[in-house]
Every structure is written in C-alpha cells, then in structure tokens.
Enzyme design. Structure first.
Site, short mmCIF file in Angstrom:
data_model
loop_
_atom_site.label_atom_id
_atom_site.label_comp_id
_atom_site.label_asym_id
_atom_site.label_seq_id
_atom_site.Cartn_x
_atom_site.Cartn_y
_atom_site.Cartn_z
N ARG A 181 31.71 -44.13 -6.97
CA ARG A 181 33.25 -44.35 -6.96
C ARG A 181 33.85 -43.07 -6.17
O ARG A 181 34.98 -43.20 -5.84
CB ARG A 181 33.67 -44.43 -8.51
CG ARG A 181 33.22 -45.81 -9.27
CD ARG A 181 33.64 -45.32 -10.68
NE ARG A 181 32.45 -44.96 -11.37
CZ ARG A 181 32.52 -44.66 -12.68
NH1 ARG A 181 33.48 -44.82 -13.10
NH2 ARG A 181 31.42 -43.86 -13.01
N GLY B 290 19.68 -44.22 -14.60
CA GLY B 290 20.58 -44.20 -15.72
C GLY B 290 20.40 -42.63 -16.60
O GLY B 290 19.39 -41.99 -16.46
N THR B 291 21.42 -42.65 -17.43
CA THR B 291 21.50 -41.23 -18.12
C THR B 291 20.41 -40.98 -18.99
O THR B 291 19.94 -39.92 -19.46
CB THR B 291 22.82 -41.15 -19.09
OG1 THR B 291 22.94 -42.40 -19.77
CG2 THR B 291 24.07 -40.74 -18.01
N ASP C 217 29.63 -33.62 -14.29
CA ASP C 217 30.98 -34.35 -13.65
C ASP C 217 32.39 -34.05 -14.63
O ASP C 217 33.24 -34.50 -14.55
CB ASP C 217 30.91 -35.38 -13.13
CG ASP C 217 30.77 -36.62 -14.34
OD1 ASP C 217 30.36 -36.17 -15.44
OD2 ASP C 217 30.93 -37.72 -14.24
N GLY D 235 32.58 -45.01 -22.73
CA GLY D 235 31.98 -45.29 -23.66
C GLY D 235 32.74 -45.34 -25.10
O GLY D 235 33.32 -44.34 -25.22
N ARG E 278 43.02 -14.91 1.18
CA ARG E 278 41.77 -15.39 1.04
C ARG E 278 40.66 -14.51 0.61
O ARG E 278 40.91 -13.42 0.16
CB ARG E 278 41.47 -15.63 2.64
CG ARG E 278 42.35 -16.91 3.14
CD ARG E 278 42.35 -17.00 4.56
NE ARG E 278 40.72 -17.66 4.95
CZ ARG E 278 40.29 -17.77 6.18
NH1 ARG E 278 40.95 -17.30 7.13
NH2 ARG E 278 39.08 -18.06 6.10
N ASN F 76 39.92 -9.98 14.77
CA ASN F 76 38.57 -9.58 14.02
C ASN F 76 37.49 -10.41 14.48
O ASN F 76 36.07 -10.04 14.26
CB ASN F 76 38.72 -9.71 12.62
CG ASN F 76 39.03 -11.12 11.85
OD1 ASN F 76 39.65 -11.81 12.81
ND2 ASN F 76 38.40 -11.50 10.84
N TYR F 77 37.48 -11.38 15.16
CA TYR F 77 36.40 -12.29 15.51
C TYR F 77 36.32 -12.33 17.00
O TYR F 77 37.21 -12.68 17.93
CB TYR F 77 36.69 -13.68 15.38
CG TYR F 77 35.65 -14.70 15.49
CD1 TYR F 77 34.46 -14.41 14.98
CD2 TYR F 77 35.95 -15.95 15.91
CE1 TYR F 77 33.19 -15.39 15.20
CE2 TYR F 77 34.83 -16.74 16.24
CZ TYR F 77 33.76 -16.52 16.12
OH TYR F 77 32.58 -17.36 16.13
#
Ligand code: UD1
Ligand code: CA
Length: 418
Positions: free
Chosen positions: A17, A79-80, A104, A141, A301, A354-355
């Site tokens: 999903r 499945g779980t 999740d 559930g 950052r 800087n780059y």
C-alpha cells in the site's frame, strides 16, 4: 527490573500500500528510519537480543539495522505467523519472554511496552497482547471478547463479521509471548482462507484450545500505535512526532514562535532562551546553545553546532559547521564545513564554496573576523583572527588572510593594514 526478554521485529513485508521502491520501514520520520524507532523501543525495554525478520529488499533493511540486531531472513512473505516462525531455531529450549513488534509502528511508547512485559511476567500468560481502543478501528485486527469480556480471538478486518467490525478494541501488533509455547504452537497455524497467509494472530485461538492463558493490556493512545501502511499514515505519524519534539523543546525553555511552520528532526538539542522563528527547518544531529536566534527561514543541517548567543537569520543555511559564541550571520548566507570563531560577523550574502566538484573542503574563520557582504570564501581557506574581508570579495582557495589583515577584491588580495 531486569527481564529475561528477547525481541523479534517483523520487517519483511512488501508494504504494497506504500507504493515505494524503498522498503516502507526505511522511510524516515523526523530524519530517522521508522524501523530504528522500533529498535530503540527494544533497547529501552532491555531486550537481550533483538531479531529483525527481513525479506522484501532484505539487503537494504539489513544494512539500515547496522549491527543493532540479528538479521533473520524470510525468503517468501507468507504472513506474520510465518515471519515469527523463521526465528524458531534461535529459541530452542529458550524460556525467555519474546516481545514481538512490527517494524512499521514507529511511535510505540517504550513505557507502555515495558508495562506490557511486566504484566506478562506477573500473570504468567502464554501471550499478552497490547490492545488499543480506537474511534476508527478500520483496517486493524479486532480483539474479540466473549459475553463475559474474556479475550477469545483476534479477527483481521478482512475476515470480520458485521458485528465484529463494530469492535473498537484493536490489536496493535505488539505481543509478549512465552517463547516455549510460541514456538510449540507456531507450526500449527493454518493459512488464512482468503489471503493464504499464516497469521500470527491465529495463535490466540490455538492457545485457548490448549487451555493456555491469554491476556491483554488495554491502552487508549491511538497515536502510539499508528501503523504506517500508506503515505498518508507516514505524514500523520510525522505530524504527531513533530508536535512531540516541539513540545519537549518548549518544555525545556525554547521559544518556538510558530509551531505550525517549525520543523525539528530527531536528535536535536536546543538551549534555554533560544528563539526559533517561523519557517525554519532543523535537521537531526544539530546542537544549538542558549540564547540563540534562528530564522525566520533558516535551515540547519546535520553536523551543525551553534554555541551560545548565535544569530542565524533569514534565508540562511548552515551545514556541518561550528559557530562559536556571539557569531552573527543575519541574512542570506551559506556556510558549509566551516568553523567560525567567537564573535565573528558573517556579512549578508556570504557564501563558503566548500565543494570543488570532487571533495568537500573546510573553511576556518577566526574569532572576531569580519566578512563583508556578498563575499565568497573558496575552501580550503583560513581567515585569521580579527581579519577583515571587503564587501564583494572572492577569497580563493589557499590564499589565507592573516590575522588582523584586510583582503579585498576578486581574487582577494591582502592590503597592508586594517
Ligand atoms: C497486523 C496484524 C493486525 C494488527 C496490525 C497492527 C496480522 C495478521 N495482523 O496487520 O492484527 O492490527 O498489524 O499494526 O498479524 N511482515 C513480515 N512478513 C510477512 C508479512 C508481514 O515480516 O510475511 C511484517 C511487515 O513488514 C510489517 C508487520 O509484519 O512490519 C505487519 O504486517 P502488515 O502487513 O503491516 O500487517 P497489518 O495488515 O498491518
Ligand atoms: Ca501494518
């Protein structure tokens, strides 16, 4: 209280999903992958060993786990129940409690999970399920109870009768099991008639059939149990987490002028009396001292450190840089890989380049230095203590400006005196 507890985190599912090429448990919330929050919970409750079941894009998930847990592979996602079964060989003759969680559900609260484990230990049940009362139980559930209120089954949404769909108590997907009983029964789970998957939740009826005790711990905080099944769930979880982070900062004496437009990721510390103005984004791994002023429209950052009384104003970005006490950088600037000494002034529009196309290089700006407006400092370069750079200059790589001197022009040249 020390508990003999091990954890299993289920993270092998496809996350259909989610419609993503990245495993859903690796999608970030406040700068950190969802799965890592669940691993934090396992550590907080004192799990002795944690197993993460991986399958769909197993390599990527295993890499993100980064040695924090033992990786168990589930080759086919059946499945779980099948996922938990993959751990059976690690629990031979094991009498510990097994805490099962889903990768999740990143907003899980460690304190509640600890309460679950404590209750499980006290009642000596074969399983204790963490449940939650929801206004809208859709998709989850349902916890089925008999007329006396005794817990009798978990019914998945797809298999629920009209009457069961009305049940508001849901399975959060967090359980404490008695290891011995879990792995004795797990092989007896039959595939679900509709989905052909082995549902872990079917173990409740198997336990009851064997006369074993099944328990629940009922909670009512829907936010803590939110499962990330869609991108809409991801955005909802992010907004809940963001409110929590901002709430914690405000409780510690930080002024957030407009929480609705302020974004602070995980792993950020901010000192008392610092003011964060609207439309600012502070990434993870950032530390801000006391009495600072950030924004409006600032971006800090990762790897950034602001000492005390630092001012980082509008339309500014600071990345992997350290700014000493009383530094002012008020408008339209970028600093990357830069260390700025105490009391320096970074003029409007200053940029550290800087780059160089291959490497990130460092800039050092000494204490009390004054960088004139619209200057470019091409790294690697050093601006000495108390030195000045004239407005509009380009200080080229390696052409350091000595302490106390003035450099001007393009390329900048040092002129005799300040
Ligand atoms: C599951 C529960 C449901 C509960 C909900 C809580 C089952 C059958 N249902 O439903 O009762 O209300 O969680 O959030 O357990 N996974 C694997 N291998 C698989 C399938 C799934 O490792 O073969 C993992 C997924 O990666 C995920 C977790 O198990 O982290 C749960 O799977 P998911 O498909 O999300 O289950 P739900 O439908 O949410
Ligand atoms: Ca789920």
């Amino acid at each position: 209280m020390k508990m003999n507890l091990k954890a299993i985190v289920l993270a092998a599912g496809k996350g259909t999903r989610f419609k993503s090429s990245v495993p859903k448990v690796l999608h970030a919330l406040a700068g950190k992958p969802a799965l890592n929050y669940v691993l934090d919970v396992a550590e907080d409750v004192g799990s002795l060993t944690t197993y993460v079941v991986v399958g769909h894009q197993a390599g990527m998930v295993a890499e993100a786990v980064n040695g924090r847990a033992v990786i168990v592979e589930q080759k086919e996602q059946l499945g779980t129940g099948h996922a938990v079964k993959m751990c059976a060989s690690s629990f031979k003759d094991d009498r510990s409690t097994v805490l099962v969680m889903c990768g999740d559900t990143p907003l899980l609260d460690s304190a509640i999970v600890r309460r679950l484990a404590v209750k499980h230990g006290r009642t000596k049940a074969a399983v204790t399920v963490l449940t939650c009362l929801l206004g809208d139980p859709g998709g989850y559930g349902r916890i089925v109870r008999d007329a006396q209120g005794v817990f009798s089954a978990i019914r998945e949404h797809k298999d629920a009768s009209e009457q069961e769909l009305g049940i508001r108590e849901i399975n959060t997907g967090v359980y404490c099991f008695n290891a011995k009983e879990l792995f004795k029964a797990i092989g007896n789970i039959k595939p679900n008639a509709k989905k052909k998957e082995y549902y872990l939740t079917d173990i409740i009826e198997l336990f009851i059939g064997q006369g074993l005790r099944v328990e629940t711990l009922v909670t009512d905080d829907w936010t803590a149990n939110l499962g990330l099944n869609t991108r809409a769930d991801l955005a909802l979880a992010e907004s809940i987490l963001r409110k929590k982070i901002l709430g914690r900062l405000m409780a510690n004496g930080v002024t957030i002028v407009d929480p609705a437009t302020t974004y602070v990721e995980n792993d950020v510390s901010i000192g008392q009396d610092t003011v964060i103005y609207p439309c600012s984004y502070i990434h993870h791994d950032v530390k801000v001292g006391r009495g600072c002023s950030v924004g409006p429209f600032a971006r800090l950052r990762p790897g950034t450190r602001l000492a005390n009384n630092v001012s980082v104003g509008n339309f500014t970005e600071v990345s992997r840089s350290i700014l000493g006490d009383d530094v002012n950088m008020k408008h339209f600037s970028f600093l990357g890989d830069t260390t700025v000494g105490r009391g320096a002034n970074i003029g409007c529009g200053t940029v550290t380049a800087n780059y160089d196309g291959k490497n990130k290089n460092k800039t050092l700006i000494g204490p009390g230095a004054f960088i004139g407006c619209d200057s470019v400092l091409v790294a690697p370069v050093k601006i000495g203590k108390g030195a000045k750079v004239g407005a509009g200059s380009v200080v080229t790589a390696g052409r350091d400006v000595p302490a106390g001197k003035l450099a001007v022009g393009i390329p900048a040249r040092v002129i005799k005196r300040v």
